[in-house]
Design a protein around this motif. Structure first.
Motif, mmCIF file in Angstrom:
data_model
loop_
_atom_site.group_PDB
_atom_site.id
_atom_site.type_symbol
_atom_site.label_atom_id
_atom_site.label_comp_id
_atom_site.label_asym_id
_atom_site.label_seq_id
_atom_site.Cartn_x
_atom_site.Cartn_y
_atom_site.Cartn_z
ATOM 1 N N GLY A 10 0.815 -1.227 0.000
ATOM 2 C CA GLY A 10 0.000 0.000 0.000
ATOM 3 C C GLY A 10 0.837 1.261 0.000
ATOM 4 O O GLY A 10 0.411 2.284 0.531
ATOM 5 N N GLY A 11 2.037 1.186 -0.576
ATOM 6 C CA GLY A 11 2.819 2.410 -0.781
ATOM 7 C C GLY A 11 2.184 3.218 -1.899
ATOM 8 O O GLY A 11 1.095 2.879 -2.387
ATOM 9 N N ILE A 12 2.872 4.264 -2.338
ATOM 10 C CA ILE A 12 2.283 5.144 -3.354
ATOM 11 C C ILE A 12 2.082 4.408 -4.686
ATOM 12 O O ILE A 12 1.138 4.690 -5.428
ATOM 13 N N GLY A 13 2.921 3.403 -4.971
ATOM 14 C CA GLY A 13 2.768 2.612 -6.204
ATOM 15 C C GLY A 13 1.527 1.748 -6.172
ATOM 16 O O GLY A 13 0.764 1.672 -7.136
ATOM 17 N N ARG A 38 -0.574 1.498 8.112
ATOM 18 C CA ARG A 38 -0.874 2.710 7.325
ATOM 19 C C ARG A 38 -0.447 2.506 5.876
ATOM 20 O O ARG A 38 0.432 1.704 5.591
ATOM 21 N N CYS A 39 -1.089 3.263 4.987
ATOM 22 C CA CYS A 39 -0.658 3.275 3.586
ATOM 23 C C CYS A 39 0.289 4.456 3.359
ATOM 24 O O CYS A 39 0.400 5.349 4.185
ATOM 25 N N LEU A 43 6.475 7.646 1.929
ATOM 26 C CA LEU A 43 5.975 9.026 2.040
ATOM 27 C C LEU A 43 5.406 9.180 3.447
ATOM 28 O O LEU A 43 4.306 8.713 3.752
ATOM 29 N N ARG A 44 6.199 9.795 4.307
ATOM 30 C CA ARG A 44 5.823 9.863 5.716
ATOM 31 C C ARG A 44 6.200 11.231 6.266
ATOM 32 O O ARG A 44 7.364 11.629 6.213
ATOM 33 N N SER A 45 5.211 11.959 6.771
ATOM 34 C CA SER A 45 5.453 13.313 7.292
ATOM 35 C C SER A 45 5.152 13.348 8.786
ATOM 36 O O SER A 45 4.206 12.716 9.249
ATOM 37 N N ALA A 236 0.278 13.769 2.824
ATOM 38 C CA ALA A 236 -1.102 14.165 2.487
ATOM 39 C C ALA A 236 -1.537 13.557 1.145
ATOM 40 O O ALA A 236 -2.732 13.357 0.909
ATOM 41 N N PHE A 237 -0.560 13.274 0.281
ATOM 42 C CA PHE A 237 -0.867 12.728 -1.046
ATOM 43 C C PHE A 237 -1.428 11.296 -0.942
ATOM 44 O O PHE A 237 -2.558 11.034 -1.367
ATOM 45 N N PRO A 238 -0.671 10.342 -0.325
ATOM 46 C CA PRO A 238 -1.259 9.004 -0.178
ATOM 47 C C PRO A 238 -2.515 8.994 0.698
ATOM 48 O O PRO A 238 -3.427 8.194 0.445
ATOM 49 N N GLU A 239 -2.599 9.904 1.667
ATOM 50 C CA GLU A 239 -3.803 9.947 2.506
ATOM 51 C C GLU A 239 -5.035 10.298 1.672
ATOM 52 O O GLU A 239 -6.100 9.686 1.829
ATOM 53 N N ALA A 240 -4.880 11.288 0.787
ATOM 54 C CA ALA A 240 -6.013 11.684 -0.073
ATOM 55 C C ALA A 240 -6.394 10.551 -1.024
ATOM 56 O O ALA A 240 -7.575 10.308 -1.299
#
Length: 477
Positions: A10-13, A38-39, A43-45, A236-240
């Protein structure tokens, strides 16, 4: 016929693959399996209550090229346009990039003046290497290390300092081991099609994939963005994306779903999870790291598993630091360190310069990120399981003191050790990919390989690989 497609990782890919599959009417169900809670993958902020944002993974995305446009198109689809923080070409973070050589910081040559004058740490003007490059004969090898390729075409000084540092900044890898054909396809293609990197870049060496520009991508081009982030950080990108997928009825997202084994069952797969649950799928898109996929494939696919295991990856320590006041001796994006200077220290990013919006509210601060290890992790720090966070923090703050002349101590810090986070495309990587994909095709395996292990490690490349995997499954959407 309606198909069930399982997406592993469940990464960005993986999220990108699900996003494109969900637009297709002939896929009846999409099941995303993510082993963690988490996905978003790397990408982790970190978002603090006082408004400060720190990136533990990628901190900005380049808008250039078709893959850059593709990502911006997705940002538009997710309704995140108002969240974008662009950095333009005339911004100080775009113009000023530094190298730390022989104990000193040197601004990288930029603009025409920087190319025709001799600028330390280089001993002659870069224009000389450029003019000479046009006359160098075309190479005959099928593949070559990045260092050997640049040494042959541009001279050893550029290869030893600039290219060595660049490979450390992008891949956390060793330019003497990385493949030019796989890591920098435009350079390889430019020489193949035009006989010269310079001529290839000037005349173009054939197009990439065609991607139509959204209004946002057009704006990025018109305003000459060099990179962008989001107000709430890259996470915020993968969350959206995950939020959008949760609203699609044919998509099932599972966290804490670690794949234990894949077995062929009839024409499809039986997927066993760690918790004993078993699922069936007609097709699998794997965005797992290559070695992880290798460990769950059936024994019959041993040949494929061996090829997958041959794709190495490296460990990177990321240390986020916050200092009171503005402490930098000059402004810019950051500095890279060639391996000859300090193998364990890859570079320092001056986060507050490109994205001051991520500083805390109230009071001036400076945010920095120190990157360490990569291909040199073990020789510098020993085994990743035995290194302490304090050791990494001390090493990072010491670098900030010696490189930037900062005598104060950070008021806040966070140390993250990312194990096996960046795949290394070593010499012959293209051949390994060819063999793997040939094996999958010859054995009619309903399996597609996507993600950072194969066709590019950047955020844009990984997102595009998810799209390509989905569209390869379902025809163009």
């Amino acid at each position: 016929m309606q198909k069930v497609v399982a997406v592993l990782g469940g990464g960005i890919g993986g999220l990108s693959a699900c996003h494109h599959l969900s637009k297709c009417p002939n896929v009846s169900k999409i099941v995303l399996l993510e082993k963690s809670g988490r996905c978003g993958g790397w990408l982790r902020s970190i978002r603090r209550d006082d408004g400060a944002v720190f990136e533990q993974g990628p901190r900005g995305v380049r808008p250039a090229g078709s893959v850059g446009r593709n990502t911006l198109n997705m940002v538009s689809e997710l309704g995140l346009e108002s969240e974008i923080l662009p950095v333009t070409k005339d911004h100080v973070a775009s113009k000023n990039r530094f190298l730390y050589v022989k104990g000193q910081l040197h601004k990288m040559p930029s603009g025409p003046g920087g190319v025709i004058r001799t600028i330390p740490p280089f001993s002659r003007p870069i224009i000389q290497s450029v003019l000479k490059e046009v006359l160098i004969r075309k190479g005959t090898e099928e593949d070559e290390s990045v260092h050997a390729f640049v040494s042959r075409r541009m001279g050893s000084e550029l290869a030893d300092i600039a290219i060595d540092s660049l490979c450390r900044g992008v891949f956390a890898g060793d330019s003497r081991q990385l493949s030019v054909r796989s890591c920098f396809p435009p350079l390889y293609e430019a020489e193949r099609s035009r006989g010269s990197i310079v001529l290839g870049m000037l005349m173009g060496s054939g197009g990439g994939p065609k991607v139509v520009s959204s209004d946002l991508a057009k704006r990025a081009s018109k305003e000459s963005w060099t990179q962008w982030s989001l107000k709430r950080g890259m996470q915020a990108f993968p969350e959206a994306l995950e939020d959008m997928l949760k609203r699609r009825e044919r998509v099932e997202l599972h966290h804490h779903a670690k794949v234990k084994s894949l077995n062929m069952n009839g024409g499809g797969w039986e997927i066993k999870l760690d918790d004993g649950i078993s699922l069936k799928a007609d097709h699998v898109i794997s965005t797992l790291p290559a070695s992880e996929l290798a460990s769950v494939l059936p024994p019959a696919a041993q040949h494929l598993s061996e090829q997958l295991r041959s794709i190495a990856s490296v460990n990177v320590a990321v240390v986020n630091l916050e200092y009171e006041g503005f402490i930098l001796p000059f402004t810019g994006f950051g500095h890279l360190v060639p391996s000859s200077e300090d193998p364990g220290l890859l570079g320092v990013v001056y986060d507050s310069v490109p994205f001051p919006q991520h500083n805390r509210s109230g009071g001036l601060t400076t945010r920095l990120t120190v990157m360490m290890g990569g291909a040199w992790f073990e020789q510098t720090f020993g085994h990743p399981d035995s290194v302490t966070k304090q050791t990494l923090l001390d090493r990072a703050t010491q670098a900030v003191t010696s490189h930037l002349g900062v005598n104060s101590q950070p008021v806040w810090s966070c140390v993250a050790l990312h194990k096996n986070c960046i795949p290394q495309y070593h010499l012959g990587h293209w051949k390994r990919l060819e063999k793997m994909r040939q094996y999958i095709s010859n054995h009619n395996l309903p399996l597609t390989l996507a993600g950072a292990s194969y066709d590019g490690v950047s955020v844009n490349d990984v997102i595009f690989s998810g799209r390509t995997a989905a569209e390869g499954r379902i025809g163009k959407t």
